[in-house]
Design an enzyme around this catalytic site. Structure first.
Site, PDB file in Angstrom:
ATOM      1  N   LYS A 287       0.879  -1.103  -0.056  1.00  0.00           N
ATOM      2  CA  LYS A 287       0.080   0.069   0.212  1.00  0.00           C
ATOM      3  C   LYS A 287       0.878   1.300   0.005  1.00  0.00           C
ATOM      4  O   LYS A 287       1.832   1.418   1.005  1.00  0.00           O
ATOM      5  CB  LYS A 287      -1.052  -0.192   1.197  1.00  0.00           C
ATOM      6  CG  LYS A 287      -2.232   0.665   0.962  1.00  0.00           C
ATOM      7  CD  LYS A 287      -3.173   0.199   2.077  1.00  0.00           C
ATOM      8  CE  LYS A 287      -4.311   1.378   2.227  1.00  0.00           C
ATOM      9  NZ  LYS A 287      -5.412   1.137   3.164  1.00  0.00           N
ATOM     10  N   GLU A 377     -19.920  -5.689   9.434  1.00  0.00           N
ATOM     11  CA  GLU A 377     -20.810  -4.679   9.998  1.00  0.00           C
ATOM     12  C   GLU A 377     -21.985  -5.452  10.529  1.00  0.00           C
ATOM     13  O   GLU A 377     -22.497  -5.348  11.830  1.00  0.00           O
ATOM     14  CB  GLU A 377     -21.548  -3.710   9.100  1.00  0.00           C
ATOM     15  CG  GLU A 377     -20.594  -2.450   8.692  1.00  0.00           C
ATOM     16  CD  GLU A 377     -19.631  -2.984   7.535  1.00  0.00           C
ATOM     17  OE1 GLU A 377     -19.746  -4.043   7.009  1.00  0.00           O
ATOM     18  OE2 GLU A 377     -18.732  -2.199   7.129  1.00  0.00           O
ATOM     19  N   ARG A 405     -26.163  -2.722   5.658  1.00  0.00           N
ATOM     20  CA  ARG A 405     -25.659  -4.118   5.608  1.00  0.00           C
ATOM     21  C   ARG A 405     -26.122  -4.777   7.022  1.00  0.00           C
ATOM     22  O   ARG A 405     -26.196  -6.081   7.168  1.00  0.00           O
ATOM     23  CB  ARG A 405     -24.184  -4.245   5.817  1.00  0.00           C
ATOM     24  CG  ARG A 405     -23.506  -3.770   4.558  1.00  0.00           C
ATOM     25  CD  ARG A 405     -22.933  -4.842   3.863  1.00  0.00           C
ATOM     26  NE  ARG A 405     -22.678  -4.655   2.587  1.00  0.00           N
ATOM     27  CZ  ARG A 405     -21.548  -5.009   1.912  1.00  0.00           C
ATOM     28  NH1 ARG A 405     -20.671  -5.645   2.728  1.00  0.00           N
ATOM     29  NH2 ARG A 405     -21.011  -4.815   0.843  1.00  0.00           N
TER      30      ARG A 405
HETATM   31  C1  LIG Z   1     -19.167  -2.609   3.852  1.00  0.00           C
HETATM   32  C2  LIG Z   1     -18.089  -1.525   3.793  1.00  0.00           C
HETATM   33  N1  LIG Z   1     -17.525  -1.517   5.042  1.00  0.00           N
HETATM   34  C3  LIG Z   1     -16.494  -0.286   5.075  1.00  0.00           C
HETATM   35  C4  LIG Z   1     -16.096   0.122   4.049  1.00  0.00           C
HETATM   36  C5  LIG Z   1     -14.915   1.234   4.230  1.00  0.00           C
HETATM   37  N2  LIG Z   1     -13.574   0.928   3.630  1.00  0.00           N
HETATM   38  C6  LIG Z   1     -13.266   1.241   2.330  1.00  0.00           C
HETATM   39  S1  LIG Z   1     -11.785   0.616   1.879  1.00  0.00           S
HETATM   40  C7  LIG Z   1     -11.742  -0.247   3.312  1.00  0.00           C
HETATM   41  C8  LIG Z   1     -10.639  -1.277   3.425  1.00  0.00           C
HETATM   42  C9  LIG Z   1     -10.517  -2.119   2.385  1.00  0.00           C
HETATM   43  O1  LIG Z   1      -9.336  -2.872   2.483  1.00  0.00           O
HETATM   44  P1  LIG Z   1      -8.806  -3.915   1.226  1.00  0.00           P
HETATM   45  O2  LIG Z   1     -10.049  -4.679   0.822  1.00  0.00           O
HETATM   46  O3  LIG Z   1      -7.803  -4.786   1.748  1.00  0.00           O
HETATM   47  O4  LIG Z   1      -8.303  -3.124   0.077  1.00  0.00           O
HETATM   48  P2  LIG Z   1      -7.240  -2.179   0.091  1.00  0.00           P
HETATM   49  O5  LIG Z   1      -7.804  -0.621   0.419  1.00  0.00           O
HETATM   50  O6  LIG Z   1      -6.091  -2.790   1.001  1.00  0.00           O
HETATM   51  O7  LIG Z   1      -6.739  -2.404  -1.368  1.00  0.00           O
HETATM   52  C10 LIG Z   1     -12.657  -0.112   3.991  1.00  0.00           C
HETATM   53  C11 LIG Z   1     -12.923  -0.782   5.398  1.00  0.00           C
HETATM   54  C12 LIG Z   1     -16.519  -0.149   2.954  1.00  0.00           C
HETATM   55  N3  LIG Z   1     -16.113   0.494   1.738  1.00  0.00           N
HETATM   56  N4  LIG Z   1     -17.460  -0.993   2.757  1.00  0.00           N
END
Ligand SMILES: Cc1ncc(C[n+]2csc(CCOP(=O)(O)OP(=O)(O)O)c2C)c(N)n1
Length: 653
Positions: A287, A377, A405
């Site tokens: 990242k 969630e 959700r």
């Molecule tokens: C249902 C839901 N909960 C929380 C979020 C907030 N959120 C956005 S990106 C993220 C982290 C995602 O991590 P990952 O899937 O590992 O992707 P990366 O950013 O590391 O590429 C979160 C928790 C979301 N988008 N959707």
């Protein structure tokens, strides 16, 4: 400056490059992303991490026909840049610029408008099943499907439900697990620990060997695939810790491999593209890759405001004066710490949004009473219900859009049991540049029909604190909604709220402005009170006096106050909310008034809120204005109401 990128207007242009050129292009794309995000703000670290992966995917697949599904979608910038949308990055996430998430309205290369986590695998399964149905003859099924999902999103329940159904798919479907060991924060939970154990045991040489091993055995089509997959798995098992998780689900698993070696990725994808069954390729990425401030502070650079970049140092650019930087989120974060110091039964729960929901200080101060359950969630709500049953006072912090959700868990495990769980629903209402996937426009609607639930919306800093204190006193489920916004100034609290800054009482509104000659009553729910008060001032300048009520509660509603207004001298009522009109606060008022109508009282009522359409990315102020939830439109509505009342009176006399 962007020698290669300037020539790339579609993936077809990309395909003309050599692998060496792809490497150069990756650096240019990174610079381009950095330049755009530093000007406009946006998701940075995750985007910098998937540049090589994105280029390799477009190099090998043909996403005019093949389908690429993004999970969450915040990491799609490189994809947008090479699919003909470079220009839109001049105004990234602004009104007439490109959106920060995939959007089929923007491009045929985007399949779904997404922003929520955990959706890519199940939707990919559905698309693969659709392709399967269209062509029973597998060899004719040329539309390949790829789902790209992060290590934090693959543990979401919906992802696992998708994986559980992968066996239905009898054709190609590639799941790319992009493992950077981060959600916004460090990834949480048992699966994350499992991944990180595997990751720690890997050397760069191991990753290289794994790629070679996969390439040595693939491509194979048809009959030989089972043997090849078995052979690969065995060799991986010998050299590396096995990926038992996926193997036990009977999903062919390949990897882990280096997600920044674009050449190796191209070769691997070229091999895997021929696989005639679902498979997972596990890719390690970093990242923030290539920009040291983001590599060092991946959390802060997940999503950032504009900043000035000087080499590798940065300076945030803020348009908000320092003294006004208090947000509803930060006020919540401070106050919950104060309250938790006095009450050791308070516990806090977040679904991978610790900083976003303002729980950072709580986590520092009360680590034993803090739970980050990952992107889960629904489980967060049930864990809260369990904690409540055990005598604790759970405060669940979930953005309004993600609370969608948890509908069934709120209904059965909380409302039906009448458990005193407190929901702090941040990002309620318009959220600005994240756009329609992230607006919190439906929480009042879907919650107010549930028995037992108390719905509260504070209008200011003092009110947010009072609402929290009320929720902790009330022995029921309480939902507190507040926006992604600054709190009104201290002067507003002193002048407007000060007069009525008394403790919250269930179902009781408060009068913030009244006048003996008032002709209209404005009833505002939540943060939008500030616009109602502003409208009253505008009207007063024109000699029109109105009363302003701070509703505080959408459930239970202050029915007796409404009946009083109906019986009083007001010519009509205007309700205002930062929520969709359908099923919102104003609708609750209409329902009450409809009941009163049967008793022979009637008055015109205008309900101001967002219409039943999806409002695109823009500034929050512009979105409120577009929906008519601003002082000018409230004042205009009051004048129209008054004119109509006068003309009715005129026509009668
Ligand atoms: C249902 C839901 N909960 C929380 C979020 C907030 N959120 C956005 S990106 C993220 C982290 C995602 O991590 P990952 O899937 O590992 O992707 P990366 O950013 O590391 O590429 C979160 C928790 C979301 N988008 N959707």
């Amino acid at each position: 400056m962007y020698e290669l990128l300037e020539q790339i207007n579609s993936p077809d242009d990309l395909k003309k490059l050599s692998i060496v050129q792809l490497k150069v292009l990756a650096e240019e794309v990174r610079e381009f992303i950095l330049g755009s995000v530093s000007k406009a703000g946006g998701h940075l670290a995750s985007n910098l991490g998937v540049v090589e992966l994105t280029l390799a995917l477009h190099y090998v697949f043909d996403f005019k026909n093949d389908k690429l599904l993004w999970d969450v979608g915040h990491q799609c910038y490189a994809h947008k840049i090479i699919t003909g949308r470079k220009q839109g990055f001049n105004k990234l996430r602004q009104a007439d610029g490109i959106s920060g998430f995939p959007n089929p309205a923007e491009s045929l290369y985007d399949q779904f408008s997404v922003g929520h986590a955990g959706t890519s695998i199940a939707t990919a399964v559905g698309m693969a099943l659709g392709e399967q149905l269209k062509t029973e003859d597998k060899s004719q099924s040329i539309n390949r499907i790829v789902a790209l999902v992060g290590d934090a999103s693959i543990v979401n329940g919906v992802s696992f439900e998708g994986l559980n159904n992968l066996g239905l798919v009898k054709r190609q479907l590639l799941i790319l697990l992009n493992d950077n060991s981060m959600a916004i924060d460090v990834t949480q939970g048992a699966v994350a620990k499992y991944f990180s154990r595997v990751r720690l045991s890997q050397t760069y040489e191991d990753l290289r060997k794994t790629s070679k091993n996969i390439l040595d055995h693939l491509p194979v089509i048809g009959k030989g695939v089972d043997h090849a997959v078995e052979r690969i798995k065995k060799t991986i098992r010998m050299a590396l810790p096995p990926s038992q998780l996926f193997e036990s689900l009977n999903i062919p698993y390949f990897g882990p491999v280096d997600g920044h070696d674009v050449g190796a990725l191209v070769h691997l994808l070229r091999a895997l593209v021929h696989l005639d069954r679902p498979a997972i390729l596990h890719v390690y990425t970093k990242k923030g890759k290539g920009f040291s401030p983001a590599e060092e502070d991946r959390r802060a650079f997940h999503s950032t405001g504009p900043f000035k970049k000087n080499g590798d140092t940065i300076e945030p650019v803020s348009t908000v004066p320092e003294r006004r930087k208090r947000t509803f989120t930060s006020v919540f974060g401070e106050h919950i710490v104060t309250l938790a110091q006095e009450d050791d039964k308070i516990v806090a729960i977040t679904s991978a949004m610790c900083d976003g929901t303002g729980l950072g200080e709580f986590r520092k101060n009360f680590s034993k009473r803090f739970y980050d359950v990952g992107i889960a969630e629904s489980a967060a709500v049930d864990i809260a219900a369990g904690l409540s049953k055990s005598g604790f006072k759970p405060v669940v912090c979930i953005y309004s859009t993600f609370l969608q959700r948890c509908y069934d868990q709120i209904f059965q495990e909380v409302a039906l049991q009448n458990l005193p769980v407190i929901f702090c629903v941040d990002r309620s209402g318009f959220v600005g540049s994240d756009g329609p996937t992230h607006h919190g426009m439906m929480d009042i609607g879907f919650l107010r029909m549930m028995p037992n639930i108390v719905l509260v919306a504070p209008a200011s800093e003092i009110e947010l604190k009072l609402a929290l204190e009320f929720a902790l006193r009330e022995n029921k489920p309480v939902v507190i909604r507040y926006p992604k916004d600054l709190v009104p100034s201290k002067e507003f609290d002193a002048d407007v709220i000060g007069t009525c800054g008394k403790p919250f009482e269930a179902g009781k509104s408060v009068v913030v402005r009244e006048h003996k000659d008032s002709v209209i009553t404005i009833v505002a729910y939540g943060c939008i009170l500030i616009e109602a008060v502003e409208a009253a001032k505008l009207l007063a300048k024109e000699g029109i006096e109105v009363d302003v009520i701070n509703a505080r509660f959408a459930a239970p509603l202050d029915e007796s106050r409404l009946i009083d207004i109906l019986r009083g001298g007001s010519k009509g009522i205007i309700t205002v909310e930062d929520h969709r009109v359908a099923c919102g606060f104003g609708s609750a008022v209409l329902e009450t008034v409809a009941g009163a109508l049967t008793k022979g009282i009637s008055k015109p009522i205008a309900v101001l809120g967002s219409s039943k359409s999806f409002i695109k990315h823009n500034s929050r102020d512009a979105q409120l204005m577009q929906s008519g939830v601003n002082a000018d439109n409230i004042a205009k509505t009051a004048k129209q109401m008054l004119n109509k009342s006068r003309s009715r009176k005129g026509s009668k006399s």
